[in-house]
Scaffold this motif. Structure first.
Motif, PDB file in Angstrom:
ATOM      1  N   UNK A   1       0.802  -1.308  -0.181  1.00 20.64           N
ATOM      2  CA  UNK A   1      -0.141   0.058   0.065  1.00 20.64           C
ATOM      3  C   UNK A   1       0.704   1.330   0.084  1.00 20.64           C
ATOM      4  N   UNK A   2       0.295   2.253  -0.550  1.00 20.07           N
ATOM      5  CA  UNK A   2       0.981   3.563  -0.571  1.00 20.07           C
ATOM      6  C   UNK A   2       0.100   4.484   0.344  1.00 20.07           C
TER       7      UNK A   2
ATOM      8  N   UNK B   1       2.133  13.327  -0.327  1.00 24.80           N
ATOM      9  CA  UNK B   1       3.174  12.324  -0.916  1.00 24.80           C
ATOM     10  C   UNK B   1       3.059  11.019  -0.808  1.00 24.80           C
ATOM     11  N   UNK B   2       3.143  10.039  -1.820  1.00 24.78           N
ATOM     12  CA  UNK B   2       3.025   8.803  -1.566  1.00 24.78           C
ATOM     13  C   UNK B   2       4.023   8.261  -0.769  1.00 24.78           C
ATOM     14  N   UNK B   3       3.796   7.289   0.336  1.00 28.29           N
ATOM     15  CA  UNK B   3       4.932   6.635   0.998  1.00 28.29           C
ATOM     16  C   UNK B   3       4.650   5.054   1.220  1.00 28.29           C
ATOM     17  N   UNK B   4       5.259   4.505   0.530  1.00 30.11           N
ATOM     18  CA  UNK B   4       5.232   2.814   0.317  1.00 30.11           C
ATOM     19  C   UNK B   4       5.412   2.145   1.926  1.00 30.11           C
ATOM     20  N   UNK B   5       4.171   1.824   2.293  1.00 35.49           N
ATOM     21  CA  UNK B   5       4.074   1.191   3.637  1.00 35.49           C
ATOM     22  C   UNK B   5       5.197   0.263   4.072  1.00 35.49           C
ATOM     23  N   UNK B   6       5.439  -0.702   2.998  1.00 29.61           N
ATOM     24  CA  UNK B   6       6.720  -1.903   3.083  1.00 29.61           C
ATOM     25  C   UNK B   6       7.998  -1.184   3.374  1.00 29.61           C
ATOM     26  N   UNK B   7       8.045   0.114   2.798  1.00 32.10           N
ATOM     27  CA  UNK B   7       9.458   0.649   2.996  1.00 32.10           C
ATOM     28  C   UNK B   7       9.702   1.006   4.452  1.00 32.10           C
ATOM     29  N   UNK B   8       8.872   0.983   5.573  1.00 30.88           N
ATOM     30  CA  UNK B   8       9.066   1.346   6.559  1.00 30.88           C
ATOM     31  C   UNK B   8       9.174   0.320   7.650  1.00 30.88           C
ATOM     32  N   UNK B   9       9.238  -0.777   7.391  1.00 34.72           N
ATOM     33  CA  UNK B   9       9.706  -2.133   8.210  1.00 34.72           C
ATOM     34  C   UNK B   9      10.891  -2.167   8.516  1.00 34.72           C
ATOM     35  N   UNK B  10      11.345  -2.777   9.761  1.00 29.11           N
ATOM     36  CA  UNK B  10       9.940  -3.114  10.808  1.00 29.11           C
ATOM     37  C   UNK B  10       9.369  -2.031  11.272  1.00 29.11           C
ATOM     38  N   UNK B  11       7.971  -2.257  11.882  1.00 28.48           N
ATOM     39  CA  UNK B  11       7.292  -1.037  12.228  1.00 28.48           C
ATOM     40  C   UNK B  11       6.297  -1.481  13.219  1.00 28.48           C
TER      41      UNK B  11
ATOM     42  N   UNK C   1      11.008   7.712  20.132  1.00 32.24           N
ATOM     43  CA  UNK C   1      11.189   7.854  18.751  1.00 32.24           C
ATOM     44  C   UNK C   1       9.794   8.737  18.278  1.00 32.24           C
ATOM     45  N   UNK C   2      10.170   9.785  17.456  1.00 30.65           N
ATOM     46  CA  UNK C   2       9.093  10.499  16.886  1.00 30.65           C
ATOM     47  C   UNK C   2       8.378   9.651  15.814  1.00 30.65           C
ATOM     48  N   UNK C   3       6.986   9.601  16.092  1.00 27.34           N
ATOM     49  CA  UNK C   3       6.217   8.705  15.153  1.00 27.34           C
ATOM     50  C   UNK C   3       6.200   9.294  13.586  1.00 27.34           C
ATOM     51  N   UNK C   4       6.052   8.373  12.799  1.00 21.53           N
ATOM     52  CA  UNK C   4       5.682   8.943  11.296  1.00 21.53           C
ATOM     53  C   UNK C   4       4.214   8.995  11.187  1.00 21.53           C
ATOM     54  N   UNK C   5       3.681  10.280  10.612  1.00 23.47           N
ATOM     55  CA  UNK C   5       2.329  10.613  10.679  1.00 23.47           C
ATOM     56  C   UNK C   5       1.825  10.198   9.165  1.00 23.47           C
ATOM     57  N   UNK C   6       1.010   9.265   8.917  1.00 26.33           N
ATOM     58  CA  UNK C   6       0.522   8.953   7.624  1.00 26.33           C
ATOM     59  C   UNK C   6      -1.016   9.114   7.599  1.00 26.33           C
ATOM     60  N   UNK C   7      -1.522   8.828   6.393  1.00 23.06           N
ATOM     61  CA  UNK C   7      -2.989   8.896   6.161  1.00 23.06           C
ATOM     62  C   UNK C   7      -3.288   7.779   5.170  1.00 23.06           C
TER      63      UNK C   7
END
Length: 228
Positions: free
Chosen positions: A107-108, A115-125, A170-176
């Motif tokens: 998922x993006x 801006x799109x952010x690929x969810x798999x690019x954030x692992x481990x998460x 750690x500062x969280x990454x805020x996405x929607x």
């Protein structure tokens, strides 16, 4: 022409106050009197059962109307009257089966700048879904426990929600997730006032789903293993 019958043996039991009753030999002799009697009967209203004949009676229509009203009221009472002991049973809740052990979908999501952010690019998460509430205290608790190398992600429904700056974490990454793809993958609708947590390892495999985060003990051990 006739003979008296009131006092004779031929016609007994006649009241004496009638006087003498003369029966003519020829019945035609009574035609004039019979015609006069018929005229009097036609001119006089007849009563039968207390109702004057010849006049329209309202008794029958009133009875029909009363029966119709009573029938209608009885039907309404049968429909609306509360039935004790027949409460509608609550639907049985289907046990939730999380998709643990499956790879995270490709998922993006979008950040605050769309801006799109690929969810798999954030692992481990550890992903905290805050589409049910801001849940700032839950996010702060997770930020304090997140080990180095593990990304903490918050996912809102329509736009990224700025998180409270963590204290010593750690500062969280805020996405929607405007399309709702992550909720569709989980088959778990958002509930008001509730945060949902997902723990994903380095291979992108969903390790655990916490449908309702109540305390850090719901995920503490699994979160620590994500850094291994």
């Amino acid at each position: 022409m006739g003979k008296p019958d009131a006092d004779g043996p031929e016609v007994p039991d006649l009241p004496p106050e009638w006087g003498r009753v003369v029966v003519p030999d020829d019945a035609s002799a009574l035609a004039a009197e019979a015609a006069r009697l018929r005229r009097e009967l036609r001119a006089t209203p007849r009563r039968a059962g207390g109702v004057v004949r010849g006049r329209p009676s309202l008794a029958l229509p009133l009875v029909v109307l009363l029966v119709a009203v009573l029938t209608t009221l009885a039907g309404l009472a049968a429909v609306t009257w509360p039935r004790s002991g027949r409460a509608t049973p609550e639907p049985l809740a289907t046990p939730y089966s999380p998709p643990s052990g499956r790879p995270l979908p490709a998922l993006d999501l979008v950040d605050a700048g769309q801006s799109p952010v690929p969810l798999r690019g954030l692992v481990p998460a550890m992903i905290i879904m805050i589409d049910g509430c801001p849940c700032r205290s839950e996010v702060a608790d997770a930020a304090a426990l997140a080990p180095p190398g593990v990304t903490l992600v918050t996912v809102a429904a329509h736009r990224a929600v700025p998180a409270t700056p963590p204290v010593g974490g750690a500062a969280p990454r805020e996405l929607a997730d405007p399309a709702g793809g992550l909720r569709a993958f989980l088959h778990l609708p958002a509930r008001p006032g509730t945060a949902t947590a997902l723990l994903v390892d380095r291979a992108g495999i969903l390790v655990k789903v916490v449908p309702e985060v109540r305390s850090t003990e719901d995920y503490r051990a699994d979160l620590a293993r994500l850094a291994a």
